[in-house]
Design a protein around this motif. Structure first.
Motif, PDB file in Angstrom:
ATOM      1  N   ALA A  46       0.830  -1.214   0.000  1.00 23.23           N
ATOM      2  CA  ALA A  46       0.000   0.000   0.000  1.00 23.23           C
ATOM      3  C   ALA A  46       0.859   1.257   0.000  1.00 23.23           C
ATOM      4  O   ALA A  46       0.510   2.264  -0.616  1.00 23.23           O
ATOM      5  CB  ALA A  46      -0.933   0.007   1.207  1.00 23.23           C
ATOM      6  N   ARG A  95      -4.415   0.818  -0.719  1.00 23.17           N
ATOM      7  CA  ARG A  95      -4.638   0.279   0.619  1.00 23.17           C
ATOM      8  C   ARG A  95      -5.797  -0.707   0.571  1.00 23.17           C
ATOM      9  O   ARG A  95      -6.798  -0.455  -0.077  1.00 23.17           O
ATOM     10  CB  ARG A  95      -4.937   1.402   1.610  1.00 23.17           C
ATOM     11  CG  ARG A  95      -5.160   0.866   2.978  1.00 23.17           C
ATOM     12  CD  ARG A  95      -4.517   1.554   4.141  1.00 23.17           C
ATOM     13  NE  ARG A  95      -3.244   2.174   4.053  1.00 23.17           N
ATOM     14  CZ  ARG A  95      -2.121   1.630   4.518  1.00 23.17           C
ATOM     15  NH1 ARG A  95      -2.125   0.423   5.034  1.00 23.17           N
ATOM     16  NH2 ARG A  95      -0.996   2.295   4.458  1.00 23.17           N
ATOM     17  N   GLY A 118      -9.759  -3.497  -1.940  1.00 24.87           N
ATOM     18  CA  GLY A 118      -9.323  -2.115  -2.080  1.00 24.87           C
ATOM     19  C   GLY A 118     -10.336  -1.280  -2.822  1.00 24.87           C
ATOM     20  O   GLY A 118     -11.360  -1.794  -3.288  1.00 24.87           O
TER      21      GLY A 118
END
Length: 149
Positions: A46, A95, A118
């Motif tokens: 991420a 993320r 995500g």
């Protein structure tokens, strides 16, 4: 050929481990360390943190992405290539919410099925990890299935 030999050896080691172990663990305390490595992996991809990946990816790490970049091809990346792609921000940067769908720990091997959700992508991945020393787990194989939302 080298790639096929690696997976034959990995399969043989997994078979031997399963054959000599009494039962797989569904124990939360045994699952915690491999799951923590996957959480660290999710954070590293991420944030495109190549240095963090160095510690958690086994020297023989391989990622196999089926049907990518096209439906008739598979991508296979070694550790160095994967770390370089993350570090250069060619991949990663998203993320994910991580869900551990299944975790099996047998002695010093772990198999995790994980969903990464995500904003743009859902990945369902199978990870193989090994405990390289007491309490030190590393990812050996990442086999993700990528889906756009």
């Amino acid at each position: 050929m080298r790639f096929a030999s690696f997976f034959f050896l990995l399969g043989a080691l997994t078979f031997v481990s399963c054959a000599t172990s009494s039962t797989p663990s569904n124990n939360d305390s045994m699952n915690a360390a491999p799951q923590a490595v996957i959480a660290a992996f999710a954070d590293a991809i991420a944030t495109n943190d190549a240095a963090a990946l160095e510690a958690i990816l086994h020297p023989n790490f391989t990622v196999i992405i089926p049907r990518y970049p096209t439906a008739d091809k598979n991508s296979v990346l070694d550790r160095d290539t994967y770390i370089q792609l993350i570090g250069s921000k060619k991949i990663g940067g998203e993320r994910y919410t991580v869900t551990y769908d299944q975790t099996t720990v047998i002695d010093y091997n772990a198999n995790l099925m994980v969903t990464f959700d995500g904003p743009n992508t859902i990945m369902q991945a199978t990870f193989l990890l090994t405990e390289v020393s007491e309490g030190d787990w590393q990812i050996v194989v990442d086999y993700p299935i990528l889906r756009n939302k």
